[in-house]
Design an enzyme around this catalytic site. Structure first.
Site, PDB file in Angstrom:
ATOM      1  N   GLY A  61       0.823  -1.207   0.000  1.00 24.76           N
ATOM      2  CA  GLY A  61       0.000   0.000   0.000  1.00 24.76           C
ATOM      3  C   GLY A  61       0.855   1.254   0.000  1.00 24.76           C
ATOM      4  O   GLY A  61       1.726   1.417  -0.843  1.00 24.76           O
ATOM      5  N   GLY A  62       0.629   2.137   0.962  1.00 24.51           N
ATOM      6  CA  GLY A  62       1.371   3.394   0.993  1.00 24.51           C
ATOM      7  C   GLY A  62       1.053   4.250  -0.223  1.00 24.51           C
ATOM      8  O   GLY A  62       0.149   3.953  -1.012  1.00 24.51           O
ATOM      9  N   THR A  63       1.806   5.321  -0.377  1.00 27.13           N
ATOM     10  CA  THR A  63       1.587   6.221  -1.510  1.00 27.13           C
ATOM     11  C   THR A  63       1.797   5.500  -2.830  1.00 27.13           C
ATOM     12  O   THR A  63       1.012   5.649  -3.775  1.00 27.13           O
ATOM     13  CB  THR A  63       2.531   7.434  -1.419  1.00 27.13           C
ATOM     14  OG1 THR A  63       2.300   8.121  -0.186  1.00 27.13           O
ATOM     15  CG2 THR A  63       2.291   8.388  -2.569  1.00 27.13           C
ATOM     16  N   ALA A  64       2.867   4.686  -2.928  1.00 23.47           N
ATOM     17  CA  ALA A  64       3.174   3.993  -4.185  1.00 23.47           C
ATOM     18  C   ALA A  64       2.041   3.055  -4.585  1.00 23.47           C
ATOM     19  O   ALA A  64       1.590   3.053  -5.737  1.00 23.47           O
ATOM     20  CB  ALA A  64       4.489   3.225  -4.053  1.00 23.47           C
ATOM     21  N   LYS A 107       3.812  24.669  -1.749  1.00 21.86           N
ATOM     22  CA  LYS A 107       5.271  24.686  -1.906  1.00 21.86           C
ATOM     23  C   LYS A 107       5.624  25.438  -3.186  1.00 21.86           C
ATOM     24  O   LYS A 107       5.227  25.037  -4.274  1.00 21.86           O
ATOM     25  CB  LYS A 107       5.815  23.254  -1.959  1.00 21.86           C
ATOM     26  CG  LYS A 107       7.319  23.193  -2.186  1.00 21.86           C
ATOM     27  CD  LYS A 107       7.807  21.765  -2.272  1.00 21.86           C
ATOM     28  CE  LYS A 107       9.284  21.721  -2.648  1.00 21.86           C
ATOM     29  NZ  LYS A 107       9.769  20.338  -2.806  1.00 21.86           N
ATOM     30  N   LEU A 126       9.842   2.650  -3.745  1.00 24.45           N
ATOM     31  CA  LEU A 126      11.137   2.268  -3.191  1.00 24.45           C
ATOM     32  C   LEU A 126      11.644   0.936  -3.713  1.00 24.45           C
ATOM     33  O   LEU A 126      12.848   0.674  -3.701  1.00 24.45           O
ATOM     34  CB  LEU A 126      11.057   2.229  -1.660  1.00 24.45           C
ATOM     35  CG  LEU A 126      10.733   3.562  -0.973  1.00 24.45           C
ATOM     36  CD1 LEU A 126      10.598   3.363   0.533  1.00 24.45           C
ATOM     37  CD2 LEU A 126      11.795   4.602  -1.281  1.00 24.45           C
ATOM     38  N   GLU A 154      15.571  16.785  -3.792  1.00 22.29           N
ATOM     39  CA  GLU A 154      14.774  17.602  -4.703  1.00 22.29           C
ATOM     40  C   GLU A 154      13.319  17.113  -4.767  1.00 22.29           C
ATOM     41  O   GLU A 154      12.624  17.346  -5.757  1.00 22.29           O
ATOM     42  CB  GLU A 154      15.403  17.622  -6.094  1.00 22.29           C
ATOM     43  CG  GLU A 154      16.631  18.519  -6.198  1.00 22.29           C
ATOM     44  CD  GLU A 154      16.279  20.007  -6.244  1.00 22.29           C
ATOM     45  OE1 GLU A 154      15.084  20.339  -6.315  1.00 22.29           O
ATOM     46  OE2 GLU A 154      17.218  20.834  -6.209  1.00 22.29           O
ATOM     47  N   ILE A 191       7.984  10.940  -4.678  1.00 22.04           N
ATOM     48  CA  ILE A 191       6.591  10.737  -5.087  1.00 22.04           C
ATOM     49  C   ILE A 191       6.450  10.961  -6.592  1.00 22.04           C
ATOM     50  O   ILE A 191       5.678  10.267  -7.260  1.00 22.04           O
ATOM     51  CB  ILE A 191       5.646  11.646  -4.273  1.00 22.04           C
ATOM     52  CG1 ILE A 191       5.632  11.171  -2.811  1.00 22.04           C
ATOM     53  CG2 ILE A 191       4.240  11.648  -4.855  1.00 22.04           C
ATOM     54  CD1 ILE A 191       4.851  12.063  -1.870  1.00 22.04           C
TER      55      ILE A 191
END
Length: 497
Positions: free
Chosen positions: A13-16, A78, A332, A341, A345
């Site tokens: 799962g996670g963002t990826a 940002k 990852l 930088e 994501i």
């Protein structure tokens, strides 16, 4: 093996994982089934909190309401990254998402400014003509509704990565993505092709798929542990191999930029969110112990810590193939570049978009796999070179780490780019480089690399016209600032908080 791809299984799962599932389901729809397998018992790294402007494109594709997104993820705006102590101690510069001055055919603005500095005694710098910089240093932001690119104000977000994953999960499940809770204990491969056939869960269930997206983090459960794809180690160029992350209470005033502060053997991030600050220290264990690194980070928090430190180990580099057989590594599991930088994501996003362009509806063919891997390699190497630039072009003499970084061999691709710029300020974008010419310009100049000359086309303007052009551009860039609210006022008005 050329069976049609009807079932996509996302591992992790996670963002990826949830970004992959959401985008595939949104774009391809009912043509494929999408199932995501994750275990609540296995945590995610979850410290990627800063982004770059293309995140807005993927959010638009997903149909996200921006105000709701900002609320759900405790996000802030940002405009830039401020680099402090990178060239020398007690000095800083901004890498903004904007572009200085105005674009001219065949000749960038910085050539005209260089001529004015060399011949007319001009004392201003490129950032004086950059609206993103002017707004960031004044802590201001609002959306500027103008078709004039001179007053464009490109932006990205800082957000809580854990909340973003939860937000994407809700969206994904609403679109029909099936979430399966469970820990994978074994993987079955096809005896002839070596393709992944089945995932075996701890409770005995089996999950079949035609295409697998490996979002299992550093473990690389499928791409490495099962397929033994291999890893290209870049730690000889980027030797930092540790990070410590600590959340802390929010600041009274929310800055619209990320801070990157260089220390004796690495650097520290400070990321402002609506509900807290994200803080971390990236460092090299060959030059600094974990205890020393923690002491530096703890001593440089603006606010009170909210949790115990999270220690992360990594090795900079990339999988030799991001797509191997019927497995595509995203996040990852595909490789790691330190978040200097804010590209982590973004690399998830581009991996999924690249998959959509090469999606193997009619079966996995070598030509598609080769093209995907070629593009992935080019992208990783370009980002790698941009990050190395920050380290190689330093003038610090206060630690062995910085002295060693300054004298290390660098990739030929980066050396060529630096030499071209030193000659007369020429910058070229190659192979859809993520970082446009203004990005390379700001970091080169911020790190002390100056061109010795300028493009001869800058001589086509009389000295009087050149001075007038610079004065006019500066005035145009400064005018919107008077109407811009503070960053916190914008968040309150736009998000209803």
């Amino acid at each position: 093996m050329n069976r049609k791809v009807k079932r996509v299984v996302v591992v992790g799962g996670g963002t990826a994982g949830w970004l992959s599932a959401a985008v595939i389901k949104k774009v391809i729809g009912n043509a494929v089934e999408v199932e995501l397998v994750e275990s609540d018992a296995i945590g995610t790294v979850g410290v990627g909190e800063a982004t770059i402007p293309p995140i807005r494109l993927i959010n638009n594709v997903l149909g996200l309401d921006e105000a709701e997104f900002l609320r759900e993820t405790n996000a802030t705006i940002k405009l830039a990254i401020k680099f402090e102590n990178w060239r020398v101690k007690d000095e800083g510069y901004f890498h903004t998402f904007g572009a200085p001055g105005q674009s001219y055919a065949f000749c960038h603005f910085h050539h005209f400014l260089k001529r004015a500095q060399m011949e007319l005694g001009e004392t201003s710098n490129i950032w004086d003509y950059d609206l993103n910089y002017l707004a960031a240093k004044d802590n201001k932001f609002a959306k500027i509704n103008s078709k004039d690119p001179i007053v464009d104000l490109p932006y990205a977000y800082h957000f809580d990565a854990g909340l973003y994953a939860q937000y994407l999960r809700k969206l994904s499940e609403k679109m029909g993505v099936v979430r399966t809770e469970g820990k994978i204990t074994d993987v079955t491969q096809h005896p002839d092709s070596g393709f992944i056939d089945l995932l075996h869960l701890e409770d005995g269930r089996e999950i079949q798929g035609d295409l697998f997206i490996d979002c299992s983090g550093f473990r690389g459960l499928l791409i490495q542990q099962k397929l033994n794809t291999g890893y290209e180690d870049w730690s000889h160029w980027l030797p930092c191999d540790r990070a410590i992350a600590i959340p802390s209470e929010r600041l009274e005033h929310t800055l619209p930029y990320t801070r990157s502060i260089a220390h004796t053997a690495g650097w520290q991030w400070r990321i402002p969110l609506q509900h807290r600050n994200g803080n971390g220290h990236v460092y090299c264990s060959n030059y600094m112990s974990d205890d020393e690194a923690l002491q530096i980070l703890s001593g440089n928090l603006d606010t009170k810590p909210l949790a115990d430190p999270n220690f992360i180990k990594f090795k900079t580099g990339r999988r030799r193939k991001q797509w191997n057989k019927n497995v595509i590594a995203v996040g990852l599991s595909s490789g790691f570049l330190e978040p200097l930088e804010s590209t982590s994501i973004h690399l998830i996003q581009t991996a999924v978009v690249r998959l959509l362009h090469t999606f193997p509806h009619d079966g996995i063919k070598p030509e598609l796999v080769a093209e995907y891997n070629k593009q992935s390699q080019i992208e990783f190497e370009q980002v790698r070179d941009f990050i190395i630039l920050h380290y190689i072009a330093n003038e610090r003499d206060d630690s062995q780490f910085w002295r060693d970084m300054r004298t290390m061999p660098i990739p030929d691709s980066l050396r060529h780019k630096i030499e071209l710029f030193k000659e007369d300020g020429r910058l070229f974008r190659e192979n859809n480089d993520l970082f446009l010419e203004p990005s390379w310009l700001q970091v080169m100049m911020g790190q002390g690399i100056q061109p010795s000359d300028y493009h001869p086309m800058a001589n086509n303007m009389s000295p009087e016209k050149l001075q007038m052009m610079l004065q006019t551009l500066k005035k145009i860039k400064e005018e919107p600032l008077q109407q811009l609210p503070s960053h916190d006022q914008f968040l309150k008005q736009f998000c209803g908080r």
